[in-house]
Design a protein around this motif. Structure first.
Motif, mmCIF file in Angstrom:
data_model
loop_
_atom_site.group_PDB
_atom_site.id
_atom_site.type_symbol
_atom_site.label_atom_id
_atom_site.label_comp_id
_atom_site.label_asym_id
_atom_site.label_seq_id
_atom_site.Cartn_x
_atom_site.Cartn_y
_atom_site.Cartn_z
ATOM 1 N N UNK A 43 0.703 -1.233 0.043
ATOM 2 C CA UNK A 43 -0.191 -0.052 -0.020
ATOM 3 C C UNK A 43 0.773 1.220 0.101
ATOM 4 N N UNK A 44 2.017 1.269 0.935
ATOM 5 C CA UNK A 44 2.896 2.319 0.682
ATOM 6 C C UNK A 44 3.591 2.681 -0.452
ATOM 7 N N UNK A 45 3.765 1.655 -1.233
ATOM 8 C CA UNK A 45 4.571 1.425 -2.337
ATOM 9 C C UNK A 45 3.609 2.094 -3.517
ATOM 10 N N UNK A 46 2.242 1.573 -3.397
ATOM 11 C CA UNK A 46 1.564 1.985 -4.442
ATOM 12 C C UNK A 46 1.065 3.752 -4.072
ATOM 13 N N UNK A 47 1.120 4.021 -2.995
ATOM 14 C CA UNK A 47 0.935 5.214 -2.663
ATOM 15 C C UNK A 47 2.173 6.338 -3.282
ATOM 16 N N UNK A 48 3.466 5.664 -3.458
ATOM 17 C CA UNK A 48 4.511 6.458 -3.501
ATOM 18 C C UNK A 48 4.638 6.820 -5.287
ATOM 19 N N UNK A 49 5.311 7.771 -5.603
ATOM 20 C CA UNK A 49 5.631 8.109 -6.939
ATOM 21 C C UNK A 49 6.886 7.707 -7.343
ATOM 22 N N UNK A 50 7.447 6.782 -7.092
ATOM 23 C CA UNK A 50 8.769 6.426 -7.381
ATOM 24 C C UNK A 50 8.529 5.798 -8.754
ATOM 25 N N UNK A 51 9.904 6.122 -9.304
ATOM 26 C CA UNK A 51 10.310 5.738 -11.063
ATOM 27 C C UNK A 51 11.684 4.683 -10.947
#
Length: 104
Positions: A43-51
């Motif tokens: 969930x934290x990963x999906x919330x992030x905007x990492x590329x």
């Protein structure tokens, strides 16, 4: 002055940026057994905007698997907010449809 180990945790964004393909795949695989710790990490990963490398594919994989997990009301709300904000901002990739299906 003696060296002291930094015991502070990295902010979620910094931590997420450092995840590689294998680490992301391991977290997604743990969703298959409804692992609650992995679920929160995803969930934290999906919330992030990492590329990072493979990050968008990992988001799609996690979104497909999260549909079969026991997600709390708070986590559902966080996921919907994050995914819909990306949609409204026009900030999404070709695998984004899997995240939209999760919201629906």
């Amino acid at each position: 002055m003696p060296y002291r180990k930094n015991t502070r945790q990295l902010p979620a964004a910094s931590f997420v940026e450092q995840l590689d393909k294998d680490q992301l795949h391991q977290r997604a695989d743990r969703l298959l057994v409804d692992d609650h710790e992995a679920l929160e990490q995803c969930v934290v990963f999906l919330e992030s905007d990492s590329r990072g490398l493979w990050h968008n594919r990992a988001r799609a994989l996690m979104a497909r698997r999260l549909k079969h997990c026991t997600v709390s009301t708070q986590q559902k709300s966080r996921l919907c907010t994050a995914i819909l904000q990306q949609l409204c901002a026009g900030n999404f990739t070709e695998q984004f449809k899997d995240q939209l299906r999760l919201v629906l």
